[in-house]
Enzyme design. Structure first.
Site, PDB file in Angstrom:
ATOM      1  N   HIS A  81      -5.543   7.793 -10.778  1.00  0.00           N
ATOM      2  CA  HIS A  81      -5.579   8.496  -9.263  1.00  0.00           C
ATOM      3  C   HIS A  81      -6.433   7.481  -8.293  1.00  0.00           C
ATOM      4  O   HIS A  81      -6.825   8.080  -7.173  1.00  0.00           O
ATOM      5  CB  HIS A  81      -6.311   9.645  -9.282  1.00  0.00           C
ATOM      6  N   HIS A  82      -6.528   6.213  -8.580  1.00  0.00           N
ATOM      7  CA  HIS A  82      -6.983   5.296  -7.623  1.00  0.00           C
ATOM      8  C   HIS A  82      -6.146   5.125  -6.276  1.00  0.00           C
ATOM      9  O   HIS A  82      -6.805   4.728  -5.219  1.00  0.00           O
ATOM     10  CB  HIS A  82      -7.338   3.957  -8.329  1.00  0.00           C
ATOM     11  N   LYS A  87       2.946   8.057  -9.389  1.00  0.00           N
ATOM     12  CA  LYS A  87       4.515   7.983  -9.162  1.00  0.00           C
ATOM     13  C   LYS A  87       4.998   7.347 -10.827  1.00  0.00           C
ATOM     14  O   LYS A  87       4.125   6.748 -11.608  1.00  0.00           O
ATOM     15  CB  LYS A  87       4.622   6.623  -8.530  1.00  0.00           C
ATOM     16  N   LYS A 111       2.176  -1.692 -13.159  1.00  0.00           N
ATOM     17  CA  LYS A 111       3.554  -1.841 -12.202  1.00  0.00           C
ATOM     18  C   LYS A 111       3.149  -1.929 -10.878  1.00  0.00           C
ATOM     19  O   LYS A 111       3.361  -2.688  -9.915  1.00  0.00           O
ATOM     20  CB  LYS A 111       4.456  -0.993 -12.638  1.00  0.00           C
ATOM     21  N   LYS A 123       3.863   9.480 -15.742  1.00  0.00           N
ATOM     22  CA  LYS A 123       5.231   9.668 -16.271  1.00  0.00           C
ATOM     23  C   LYS A 123       5.264  11.048 -17.133  1.00  0.00           C
ATOM     24  O   LYS A 123       4.256  11.784 -17.375  1.00  0.00           O
ATOM     25  CB  LYS A 123       5.186   8.600 -17.639  1.00  0.00           C
ATOM     26  N   SER A 380      11.937   3.250  -4.786  1.00  0.00           N
ATOM     27  CA  SER A 380      11.203   4.895  -4.575  1.00  0.00           C
ATOM     28  C   SER A 380      10.343   4.599  -3.629  1.00  0.00           C
ATOM     29  O   SER A 380      10.192   5.640  -2.693  1.00  0.00           O
ATOM     30  CB  SER A 380      10.579   4.953  -5.970  1.00  0.00           C
TER      31      SER A 380
HETATM   32  N1  GLU Z   1      11.384   5.188 -14.185  1.00  0.00           N
HETATM   33  C1  GLU Z   1      11.101   4.076 -13.361  1.00  0.00           C
HETATM   34  C2  GLU Z   1      10.186   3.144 -13.827  1.00  0.00           C
HETATM   35  O1  GLU Z   1       9.834   3.099 -15.028  1.00  0.00           O
HETATM   36  C3  GLU Z   1      10.831   4.463 -12.066  1.00  0.00           C
HETATM   37  C4  GLU Z   1       9.955   5.261 -11.490  1.00  0.00           C
HETATM   38  C5  GLU Z   1       9.740   5.521 -10.041  1.00  0.00           C
HETATM   39  O2  GLU Z   1      10.800   5.129  -9.341  1.00  0.00           O
HETATM   40  O3  GLU Z   1       8.773   6.228  -9.734  1.00  0.00           O
HETATM   41  O4  GLU Z   1       9.689   2.226 -13.280  1.00  0.00           O
END
Ligand code: GLU
Length: 489
Positions: A81-82, A87, A111, A123, A380
């Protein structure tokens, strides 16, 4: 026969038997994290906090299927939560597990940090095989799963924003957005609760191709640096390079298409679920796409020879291997047969820890997943911004840019007394539309991040590969966020 017998005695067995290969993505991601953390100066407690997964919500829910009921289960893991919102995609698969979702959530945190996208990692997953379900059943599952996330505040434009992943796509994202909207009828920003939506439902042009396109931008950047490609005995530029791709889904297909069309690279093999197509002169990507759409697989494709093992592509004679399918594809059993000099990890975790160590040790350059497949989440981020601004990128300035270019060109032509050729004029006068801006932002993101990773790699002599450099960069950035904001209370 005699030798076989003696080799099978339990004493010699225990001597020769290697321990089972580690196939846990979570253990793998954490091992990579630990290795990189050694190179970053941060208090140990903070390093531990960055590594752990903050929350995991486990859900079991009933859905009406036919005349009866069936239970489904799923998760949403929140790794860090930083930054807010969190996402990450939602995966539909019969093999999904809590551990896998936690590992993928951690990868999302790293990432996002690497590509400077201001989100924490998350996720989700539902244990279901989409192929076994009717569309209306999938819709009920998706809507119920979303309702569960809403009830525990695991979704929302400022809280946690899902996206497509393995087994889900635009259709599921539209159902999620609609469900969220029904629960929050006054919410003006509801569309920003999920990304990867159809364009007509608040999606953004370029999102579907974004992960594949990001892979190409990352590869291109590496092939621009003489030193990086010379290390593996290759020359600069992707033109004419032999590429083998595993997976012809959303990521693999777009990467192949763009590499062929824009970079003049040669796609020499493509692996799918039912076989691998080989053609040393280059596969016609558009023809293969049309064929697979019609026939459901690659068997019988006339534009190459087709073997019946989809994993043959991993061992193909090529310069660059792009695994764009699932985890653990290059492992102990096939790692010694890999011929590529560069491996571009379009999938998450396509190499086991052992294969990664073996191939890096052999001098193969591995562009890591934690950087290379971040194109999806980058776009995104653009989609989320579009939803919050309630306006399509480019709408305000496109015509103004065109008018200015027109005036400038007319003035230049009048001064010089010559006309610019029509094909050049068309390019010069075209204002940027949504997709141009998305692709330009993605290119900028991938180039900047590659050079940040490269910089750490070149600066810290003890860092031996790009993966460790990428993780070190992520840890440094997330750590800095914590140091700047402090810890509550
Ligand atoms: N599922 C994709 C990933 O692993 C997209 C995640 C996203 O757009 O939030 O990077």
């Amino acid at each position: 026969m005699a030798t076989k017998k003696s080799r099978n005695t339990s004493a010699s067995k225990s001597r020769s038997k290697k321990p089972a290969e580690n196939l846990s993505l979570l253990a793998n991601v954490n091992a990579q994290f630990d290795q990189a953390a050694q190179h970053i100066k941060l208090p140990q407690g903070l390093v531990d906090q960055i590594k752990v997964c903050n929350n995991v919500y486990f859900i079991q829910f009933p859905v009406k299927i036919g005349k009866g009921y069936r239970f489904f289960y799923g998760w949403r893991a929140e790794h860090s939560h930083h930054k807010k919102p969190l996402k990450g995609g939602i995966r539909y698969s019969s093999k999904v597990s809590q551990e896998e979702v936690m590992a993928l959530a951690a990868l999302m945190t790293y990432k996002c940090a690497i590509v400077n996208v201001p989100f924490g990692g998350s996720k989700g997953g539902v244990c279901v095989r989409p192929r076994d379900m009717k569309v209306e059943e999938l819709e009920r599952i998706t809507r119920r799963y979303t309702a569960e996330l809403i009830s525990k505040q695991f979704i929302g434009p400022g809280i946690n924003v899902p996206a497509p992943d393995y087994g889900t796509g635009e259709r599921e994202m539209a159902w999620i957005a609609d469900t969220y909207d029904r629960f929050n009828p006054a919410g003006v920003d509801n569309m920003a609760c999920v990304t990867g939506k159809p364009v007509a439902q608040g999606g953004i042009r370029g999102r579907a191709a974004a992960t594949g396109r990001g892979v190409v931008y990352g590869l291109r950047e590496m092939f621009r640096h003489k030193r990086d490609v010379q290390d593996v005995g290759l020359s600069c530029g992707l033109g004419g390079k032999r590429i083998s791709i595993q997976g012809f889904g959303n990521v693999g297909y777009h990467a192949a298409r763009i590499l062929q069309l824009e970079d003049d690279a040669k796609i020499v093999s493509v692996g799918e679920w039912d076989g691998t197509v080989h053609n040393p002169d280059g596969i016609d990507v558009a023809a293969l796409f049309a064929y697979r759409k019609r026939h459901g697989g690659v068997q019988g494709f006339p534009g190459g020879t087709v073997s019946d093992n989809g994993k043959d592509c991993l061992e193909a004679a090529c310069d660059v291997l792009i695994p764009a399918a699932l985890e653990n594809q290059v492992a102990r059993a096939n790692m010694k047969k890999v011929k590529a000099r560069v491996i571009a990890e379009a999938a998450n975790g396509p190499l086991t820890e052992e294969a990664d160590a073996y191939l890096s040790g052999k001098g193969v350059k591995i562009i890591p997943d934690v950087y290379l497949n971040a194109g999806g989440v980058t776009v995104s981020y653009f989609e989320w911004n579009k939803n919050l601004s309630h306006m399509r990128p480019g709408r305000l300035q496109k015509r103004l840019d065109e008018a200015k270019a027109e005036a400038f060109l007319a003035a230049t032509e009048a001064l010089v007394g010559k006309k610019v050729p029509d094909n050049v004029r068309r390019i010069l006068l075209r204002g940027a539309d949504e997709e141009d801006l998305v692709n330009s932002g993605l290119e900028e993101t991938m180039i900047t991040a590659y050079n940040e990773i490269r910089d750490i790699f070149n600066r810290k002599k003890a860092i031996a590969d790009l993966r460790t450099a990428a993780y070190a960069l992520a840890i440094e950035k997330v750590g800095q966020s914590y140091l700047d904001m402090g810890i509550f209370p």
